[in-house]
Design an enzyme around this catalytic site. Structure first.
Site, short mmCIF file in Angstrom:
data_model
loop_
_atom_site.label_atom_id
_atom_site.label_comp_id
_atom_site.label_asym_id
_atom_site.label_seq_id
_atom_site.Cartn_x
_atom_site.Cartn_y
_atom_site.Cartn_z
N PRO A 118 11.96 4.51 17.04
CG PRO A 118 10.17 4.45 15.58
CD PRO A 118 10.50 4.63 17.04
CB SER A 163 7.36 1.47 8.39
OG SER A 163 6.29 2.34 8.56
CE1 TYR A 187 5.09 0.66 20.09
CE2 TYR A 187 2.72 0.72 20.33
CZ TYR A 187 3.84 0.79 19.54
OH TYR A 187 3.71 0.98 18.19
N1 COA Z 1 -1.25 5.30 -10.44
C1 COA Z 1 -0.76 6.54 -10.25
N2 COA Z 1 -0.54 7.08 -9.01
C2 COA Z 1 -0.83 6.33 -7.95
C3 COA Z 1 -1.34 5.03 -8.06
C4 COA Z 1 -1.56 4.51 -9.39
N3 COA Z 1 -2.05 3.29 -9.59
N4 COA Z 1 -1.55 4.53 -6.83
C5 COA Z 1 -1.17 5.48 -5.95
N5 COA Z 1 -0.75 6.57 -6.62
C6 COA Z 1 -0.29 7.85 -6.06
C7 COA Z 1 -1.19 8.31 -4.91
O1 COA Z 1 -2.26 9.07 -5.40
C8 COA Z 1 -0.23 9.14 -4.08
O2 COA Z 1 -0.06 10.40 -4.71
P1 COA Z 1 0.65 11.67 -3.97
O3 COA Z 1 2.13 11.46 -4.07
O4 COA Z 1 0.21 12.82 -4.78
O5 COA Z 1 0.15 11.67 -2.56
C9 COA Z 1 1.08 8.40 -4.23
O6 COA Z 1 0.97 7.67 -5.44
C10 COA Z 1 1.39 7.48 -3.08
O7 COA Z 1 0.48 6.42 -3.01
P2 COA Z 1 0.92 4.95 -2.57
O8 COA Z 1 2.35 4.75 -2.91
O9 COA Z 1 -0.04 3.95 -3.08
O10 COA Z 1 0.92 4.99 -0.99
P3 COA Z 1 -0.03 5.67 0.06
O11 COA Z 1 0.30 7.11 0.15
O12 COA Z 1 -1.44 5.28 -0.18
O13 COA Z 1 0.52 4.97 1.38
C11 COA Z 1 0.64 3.33 3.11
C12 COA Z 1 0.40 3.58 1.62
C13 COA Z 1 0.48 1.87 3.41
C14 COA Z 1 2.06 3.74 3.47
C15 COA Z 1 -0.37 4.19 3.90
O14 COA Z 1 -1.67 3.78 3.59
C16 COA Z 1 -0.25 4.05 5.39
O15 COA Z 1 -0.95 3.27 6.00
N6 COA Z 1 0.63 4.83 6.02
C17 COA Z 1 0.87 4.77 7.44
C18 COA Z 1 2.20 4.17 7.71
C19 COA Z 1 2.50 4.16 9.17
O16 COA Z 1 1.69 4.40 10.03
N7 COA Z 1 3.73 3.88 9.51
C20 COA Z 1 4.11 3.81 10.86
C21 COA Z 1 5.55 4.08 11.01
S1 COA Z 1 6.02 4.16 12.67
#
Ligand code: COA
Length: 630
Positions: A124, A558, A111
């Site tokens: 963003p 993202s 940054y």
């Molecule tokens: N079967 C059924 N449900 C599942 C599943 C499966 N195989 N795998 C995941 N799910 C469910 C999860 O339990 C979760 O349920 P919820 O809606 O009740 O919370 C949901 O699906 C979402 O999971 P998933 O899509 O796998 O994503 P995640 O929430 O684990 O997120 C990332 C993944 C990479 C986005 C997250 O780990 C992350 O790092 N986020 C930060 C992003 C960030 O910092 N961005 C910066 C922007 S400036």
């Protein structure tokens, strides 16, 4: 979060000590917060051999076989020749001695040393649904409630009552929440700094309000420390509005849209004047900025969110609302007279998720707070910030307008609401929704270009103390196999489903590895920066064609999930790339896709359409294939 961050590492010779930076140190916030922070594990340094092997696998779908062979050889020499081992040991020593071996480096190189304008290239925006007001009373009322909601959130930060967040069952680092209010970036000639005033003995008690390019200090606390009521804030906003009816003022805020070196120079010139210096300081110290925008050009309902996205990302250019901002400010809420609403944030102090959590809180708060007219003591007129505009400053503003308008014309953003399904469909097929979307994006890109590209997805490292992000490389051997097979007439549907499942699982496995501190990108960066700091020559693995390709993120993506029906958006990180951000809701998905008009090969609308089609086709494939129903 974004790909440019790693691209910026190419200029890592500019790395400096972070002594100029004043992040909120963990030790400064006592009590519950500190105890929580100390309970978090430290970011590990992954084993060298593991990273080298995983790096080669990540290169496979995106580089030519010949380049891959060469890289294999370089990695072999790196590991066996002693250089890799020496750098690894040095990095491990740093990890033992610091709270987080990466975070200060990251703040600096990703940054503060990055010299492109913060608009489009770094900050963003967030687009909220269009609000129902379309006059100034509605705008003021909304702004008053929003400020009140922000203060409510701030109380949780100040009292350390913010609930600890979790990911994958693990507690997360909450440090970023303590950095987003009362902070600001300050431009320098070669590198910037970021300041945070929330821990000052006299912590700020005002927000900056900007209307018609004029800045005001709005005190939002009474002398007894209680926050102003919504009613009181509303009355103060009206006063601000009424004393800034003219639009003939110099748009001083436009200076903050310049590339950072130019702005750094203009900044030194600007603050030579004592009045200007005091005004700038008042903006920098404020809790946040609230921008009361003039109406933007009308857009059809279809295009409304796309138009709002550019309003958030850069303000629309010098004719519109770009002068109604101070883009160095960490959080700026934007409320247009026409009902447009959202924010932009400067990325150095935090990632999107804490910002969106703040939005969720404010939106919920606004749903419950009512304006109740109560008798009250008159409050003083909010102070208008004065600027003395010398001919030199005037010229800097004109130069900034020109560069800004070029950038504004170059950016294309499409916001789409994918209506067919949300997280529900992938979940019903026992697949990770995020992995499902990322694999669909790989298919969408492959259909357009017939190749895979280096793809960046942000992964949170907040399971670790002071953690920021690592990269999920979404282009995998498995996603490439699926993308190639999906449109092949010779591959049976059953086989396509198998390949899809494999690709989704591979993505989820990469995600798990990344959030547990075992991904490759920050480790490679750490080794590179160690070599630079140790003043040894840069190892060949960092001068390699494959490395350059791996850092050229044609897709920078993202997920930023929110309860609110909003979407975050950002610009591409390479001239021939796309920025893709999404908020998967239960039954629909909000996407923002960006590209540069100056690149003939990219087209945000086409990628958005291709992505919609890919999602629908994958859903249909699963529905039509009996195995998927088992
Ligand atoms: N079967 C059924 N449900 C599942 C599943 C499966 N195989 N795998 C995941 N799910 C469910 C999860 O339990 C979760 O349920 P919820 O809606 O009740 O919370 C949901 O699906 C979402 O999971 P998933 O899509 O796998 O994503 P995640 O929430 O684990 O997120 C990332 C993944 C990479 C986005 C997250 O780990 C992350 O790092 N986020 C930060 C992003 C960030 O910092 N961005 C910066 C922007 S400036």
């Amino acid at each position: 979060m974004l790909g440019f961050l790693v691209r910026a590492m190419g200029r890592a010779g500019m790395v400096k000590s972070s002594s100029l930076v004043r992040p909120v140190a963990v030790t400064k916030v006592p009590g519950r917060y500190l105890a929580h922070q100390e309970s978090l594990p430290k970011l590990p340094v992954p084993p060298l051999q593991q990273t080298c092997e995983r790096y080669l696998r990540a290169l496979e779908p995106i580089v030519e076989e010949e380049d891959l062979q060469h890289t294999r050889q370089l990695l072999e020499e790196f590991q066996t020749g002693g250089v890799g081992e020496r750098l690894q040991k040095s990095l491990e020593r740093k990890a033992r001695k610091t709270d987080n071996w990466l975070s200060d480096w990251w703040l600096q190189v990703a940054y503060l040393d990055y010299r492109m304008p913060v608009i489009v290239h770094s900050s963003p925006g967030v687009v909220l649904p269009r609000m129902e007001f379309n006059d100034r009373q509605g705008q003021m009322r909304f702004a008053a409630k929003l400020i009140s909601g922000v203060l409510d959130f701030k109380t949780m930060i100040d009292n350390e009552t913010l609930p600890v967040e979790h990911l994958g069952g693990q507690k997360l680092c909450m440090n970023q929440y303590y950095r987003v209010l009362s902070s600001c970036r300050i431009p320098g000639l070669k590198s910037d700094t970021v300041v945070n005033y929330s821990q000052d003995r006299r912590a700020p008690t005002h927000v900056t309000v900007v209307h018609n390019f004029q800045f005001f200090v709005l005190d939002v606390y009474n002398s007894d420390g209680t926050p102003l009521t919504v009613d009181q804030i509303y009355i103060q906003l009206e006063k601000i509005w009424n004393s800034s009816l003219q639009t003939n003022k110099e748009p001083i805020g436009i200076l903050t849209t310049q590339d950072r070196n130019t702005w750094g120079k203009a900044y030194n010139n600007l603050i030579k004047d004592r009045v200007n210096k005091e005004s700038v300081r008042a903006i920098q110290k404020s809790i946040c900025t609230v921008c009361l925008d003039a109406p933007m050009p009308r857009a059809s309902d279809d295009m409304y969110r796309s138009r709002a996205a550019v309003q958030m990302l850069h303000g629309g250019g010098s004719r519109w609302n770009s002068g109604n901002r101070w883009f160095d400010k960490t959080i700026q809420f934007i409320i247009g007279e026409d009902g447009s609403c959202g924010l932009i944030y400067e990325h150095a102090p935090a990632e999107g998720p804490p910002i969106v959590k703040l939005i969720d809180h404010v939106v919920e708060y606004m749903g419950t707070s009512e304006m109740v007219r109560t008798p009250m003591v008159p409050l003083p007129m909010p102070k208008k910030l004065r600027f003395n505009i010398t001919p030199e400053i005037k010229k800097d503003i004109e130069d900034a307008k020109q560069s800004l308008n070029i950038l504004v014309h170059d950016l294309d953003v499409r916001v789409i609401v994918f209506p067919h399904f949300g997280k529900n469909v992938p979940k019903s097929h026992k697949m990770s929704p995020d992995a499902f979307i990322q694999v669909a994006l790989q298919l969408a890109y492959y259909r357009m270009y017939k190749v895979c590209c280096a793809t960046y997805e942000s992964a949170s490292l907040r399971m670790f103390r002071l953690g920021r992000t690592d990269t999920i490389r979404s282009a995998t051997i498995d996603s490439a196999a699926f993308a190639k097979a999906m449109d092949s007439p010779t591959v049976q549907n059953m086989e396509k489903v198998n390949l899809l499942e494999k690709a989704v699982k591979a993505h989820r496995a990469y995600t798990d590895m990344a959030i547990r501190g075992q991904a490759i990108d920050r480790h490679l960066l750490g080794l590179k920066l160690t070599a630079i700091e140790d003043l040894t020559s840069l190892p060949d693995i960092f001068m390699d064609t494959s490395y350059a390709k791996a850092q050229h993120y044609n897709l920078s993506t993202s997920q930023v999930p929110a309860k609110t029906d909003c979407v975050m958006c950002f610009g591409p990180v390479v001239p021939d790339g796309y920025g893709v951000c999404y908020n998967p809701m239960d039954e629909h998905i909000n996407f923002a896709v960006s590209a540069f008009n100056s690149c003939a090969e990219t087209d945000a609308s086409r990628l958005a359409q291709s992505l919609e089609q890919a999602l629908v086709d994958i859903r249909d494939l699963l529905d039509q294939t009996p195995k998927a129903k088992l």
